[in-house]
Each structure stands twice: as structure tokens, then as C-alpha cells.
Enzyme design. Structure first.
Site, PDB file in Angstrom:
ATOM      1  N   LYS A  50     -25.467  -8.821   8.249  1.00  0.00           N
ATOM      2  CA  LYS A  50     -26.230  -9.563  10.042  1.00  0.00           C
ATOM      3  C   LYS A  50     -26.232  -8.552  10.946  1.00  0.00           C
ATOM      4  O   LYS A  50     -28.052  -8.543  11.142  1.00  0.00           O
ATOM      5  CB  LYS A  50     -24.605 -10.056  10.272  1.00  0.00           C
ATOM      6  CG  LYS A  50     -25.000 -10.779  12.059  1.00  0.00           C
ATOM      7  CD  LYS A  50     -23.654 -10.301  12.676  1.00  0.00           C
ATOM      8  CE  LYS A  50     -24.024  -8.947  13.599  1.00  0.00           C
ATOM      9  NZ  LYS A  50     -22.910  -9.172  14.235  1.00  0.00           N
ATOM     10  N   THR A  97     -22.190  -7.429  18.857  1.00  0.00           N
ATOM     11  CA  THR A  97     -23.780  -6.847  18.628  1.00  0.00           C
ATOM     12  C   THR A  97     -24.634  -8.502  18.408  1.00  0.00           C
ATOM     13  O   THR A  97     -24.406  -9.039  17.128  1.00  0.00           O
ATOM     14  CB  THR A  97     -23.624  -6.323  17.488  1.00  0.00           C
ATOM     15  OG1 THR A  97     -22.725  -5.403  17.004  1.00  0.00           O
ATOM     16  CG2 THR A  97     -25.070  -6.200  17.024  1.00  0.00           C
ATOM     17  N   LYS A 134     -28.007  -1.549  21.271  1.00  0.00           N
ATOM     18  CA  LYS A 134     -27.076  -1.054  19.793  1.00  0.00           C
ATOM     19  C   LYS A 134     -27.723  -1.407  18.135  1.00  0.00           C
ATOM     20  O   LYS A 134     -27.681  -1.077  17.588  1.00  0.00           O
ATOM     21  CB  LYS A 134     -25.994  -2.364  20.231  1.00  0.00           C
ATOM     22  CG  LYS A 134     -25.202  -2.042  19.151  1.00  0.00           C
ATOM     23  CD  LYS A 134     -23.968  -1.671  18.235  1.00  0.00           C
ATOM     24  CE  LYS A 134     -23.130  -1.187  17.727  1.00  0.00           C
ATOM     25  NZ  LYS A 134     -22.144  -2.681  17.312  1.00  0.00           N
TER      26      LYS A 134
END
Length: 325
Positions: A270, A126, A202
Site C-alpha cells: 500500500k 500513512t 512518511k
């Protein structure tokens, strides 16, 4: 199971054609030489399914001990990323963050120092879509094709081959690698467009996830403070027209006070930061997600970063002065 004999071509200038032959018209009896780098919760599960599908897999991880269970299942272990990819036809990796990409892909003895023309690289991490585009450019200089193919799902889905995969890159390259991705995926693999579009999808999907965690936490705290039984609330949420697997999964573990890690809270932060960056890049308003990001940040600052992403709700509980149980 009988293995199909695949003829080898010796024309040094036709390695890409050779790879086309190897990947076209695959059947379950065909298998590829795959390098897989990054053996966290997600990567380990995916390698297990690649091995079960019959592929020959060489693994590498920054913490070498993580390789041992997969070596016991038949994988080979490499000492460096460059060594791992040297003889592979397909290079796959799922790494924790942008810094890990910089070290493992671009660093000394990294993937780029070991790849060669005719290979295909698949980044399942990701990351920001600009990172995917930078990777694609670097691989192209080596004659290597690239797709970004991040996944939705966590520990259980990875182990069971039940992930949901979103892909960006050349459509013809996607079609070539689709049979390799299928043993990892619950449903059809979704082609989203050019390089970076898998990574973009994503982050868009994770924006929904973060919002749902925030919404569930706020609603469950309100329910508790207003006198409702938390389990009764979850029973209703399970059958409504706005039911969600996230509500079911996180809600169940929340009332049990089980924050064991399937997807660590620190990685949710994150991802929230990457979403904020993507929104800034596109001048897109995200007021609700920005608020949820602050909740996640507060929970990490309280020391819960290694716990499951659902631990974000503990920050809301602190504000409310109650626990949901």
C-alpha cells in the site's frame, strides 16, 4: 501523583480559548480527554502509552474485540466513531488505508459527524498528503484544528513509546499537541511544515525502507549463492559505515526464517503504491523504488501479504532458487 485542578470556562464562544488553556504549560500531572480510533498493531501500542501517561482515553475499532485489552487497562469503549469523539478534547487515529479514512472520518456516524469547535484532530495514518489536506479542509468547516502526524516504527516501538513522529499542519497547533505526542516518541517530534508535509515525509521515509529491504534481499541472495555464510555477512553489515537498523532487524529474522508480523507486507505494498502516486504527482524519477515495488507486489501475490514486510525477500529467493538461512 496529584492531579492539577483545571478551572472550566463557561463562555460558549470561547471553547477554543479553553482548549488553549488546557494545553498550554502542561506538566506530567495534567491529562486530557482523548479519543483514539484504530487499534491495530500501532494504535494499540500508542493507546497503552497514552493511558500510562495519565490521559483519559476513549477507544473505538471496527473490530470491537480489539478494544477489550485496553478497556482492561482503563480505557472507555465507544460504539461508533461519532460517539468516541463527542466529549474528547483531542481526537487521534491510526487507520490502515485510504478506504478506512473514508469510512471512519467521512462516513455515516464517522468522526466528522461527532466533532465540534475547539477540538484538535491528529491523523497518524500513512496516507497520501492530498488525503491529509482534504481532512484539514473538512475539519476546518467544523471549527476543528488538524495535523497529520504519521509515525516511523512498528510493533515494538509502538508498545515501548519509541516511535518517530513527523508532523504537518499549523505550527501553533503542533506546539499545543506536542506534550501529548511525547510519550509515544523516542526522540524529538519533527515538525515538517504545512498540512500534508508530515504525510509527505512518511512516504519519503518509507521509500528508503522499501529500497533497503530490496537491497538487503538482493545482497544476501548474492552472498549465499557465492558461498558466504549469511550470518557472517550480517555480522559485517552490523559494523560497517553503512550499517542500518533495518539490515540488523530484518537480516536477523530472515536467517531464522521468522516472518511473524510487526508490519504486514500488504501495508508495505500500500505504501509503495502511495509513493508511486506521489512521485507521479511531482514528476520525480524512482526507478529503484519502482523495481522494489514489483518485488513486494510479487510477494503479496504469492500469498504472503499477512506476513512481515521482510517476506518481500521471499519473492527474490524464488527467482534465485534458494533460501537465506
Amino acid at each position: 501523583m496529584t492531579n492539577k485542578i483545571i478551572p472550566q470556562y463557561v463562555d460558549e464562544n470561547s471553547r477554543e480559548k479553553e482548549l488553549d488553556f488546557l494545553l498550554d504549560d502542561r506538566t506530567p500531572s495534567n491529562f486530557m480527554k482523548i479519543a483514539y480510533l484504530g487499534l491495530g498493531i500501532m494504535g494499540s501500542g500508542m493507546v497503552g502509552n497514552l493511558l500510562q501517561a495519565g490521559h483519559s482515553v476513549t477507544v473505538w475499532n471496527r473490530t470491537p474485540d480489539r478494544c477489550t485489552p485496553l478497556v482492561e487497562k482503563g480505557a472507555s469503549q465507544a460504539d461508533t466513531p461519532a460517539q468516541a469523539v463527542a466529549n474528547a478534547e483531542i481526537v487521534m487515529y491510526c487507520l490502515s488505508n485510504e478506504a478506512a479514512i473514508a469510512d471512519t472520518v467521512f462516513g455515516e456516524d464517522g468522526i466528522l459527524s461527532g466533532v465540534h469547535q475547539g477540538q484538535i484532530a491528529i491523523d497518524m495514518s500513512t496516507v497520501h498528503p492530498n488525503t491529509s489536506r482534504r481532512e484539514a479542509t473538512a475539519y476546518a468547516e467544523k471549527g476543528v484544528e488538524f495535523i497529520d502526524a504519521p509515525v516511523f516504527g512498528s510493533k515494538n516501538e509502538s508498545a515501548a513509546g519509541g516511535l518517530w513522529i513527523v508532523v504537518g499542519g499549523k505550527k501553533e497547533v503542533f506546539e499545543k499537541v506536542k506534550p501529548i505526542l511525547e510519550p509515544l516518541s523516542e526522540t524529538i517530534i519533527h515538525y515538517m511544515g504545512e498540512t500534508g508535509m508530515g504525510a509527505t515525509m512518511k512516504l519519503v521515509g518509507n521509500a528508503v525502507v522499501i529500497s533497503q529491504i530490496e537491497a538487503l534481499g538482493e545482497a544476501m541472495i548474492l552472498a549465499k549463492k557465492a558461498g558466504l555464510n549469511p550470518q557472517d555477512v550480517l555480522d559485517v553489515l552490523h559494523v560497517t559505515d553503512f550499517k542500518s537498523p533495518i539490515f540488523d532487524g530484518i537480516g536477523s529474522t530472515l536467517v531464522k526464517r521468522d516472518f511473524s508480523t510487526s508490519f504486514a507486507l500488504k501495508w508495505l505494498l500500500k505504501d509503495a503504491n502511495l509513493i508511486a502516486q506521489l512521485a507521479q504527482d511531482n514528476n520525480s524519477p524512482i526507478p529503484a523504488i519502482a523495481l522494489a515495488r514489483e518485488t513486494v507486489k510479487a510477494a503479496v501475490n504469492h500469498g504472503w501479504g499477512e506476513e512481515n514486510a521482510s517476506a518481500a525477500i521471499k519473492a527474490l529467493e524464488l527467482q534465485a532458487g534458494i533460501e537465506i538461512k
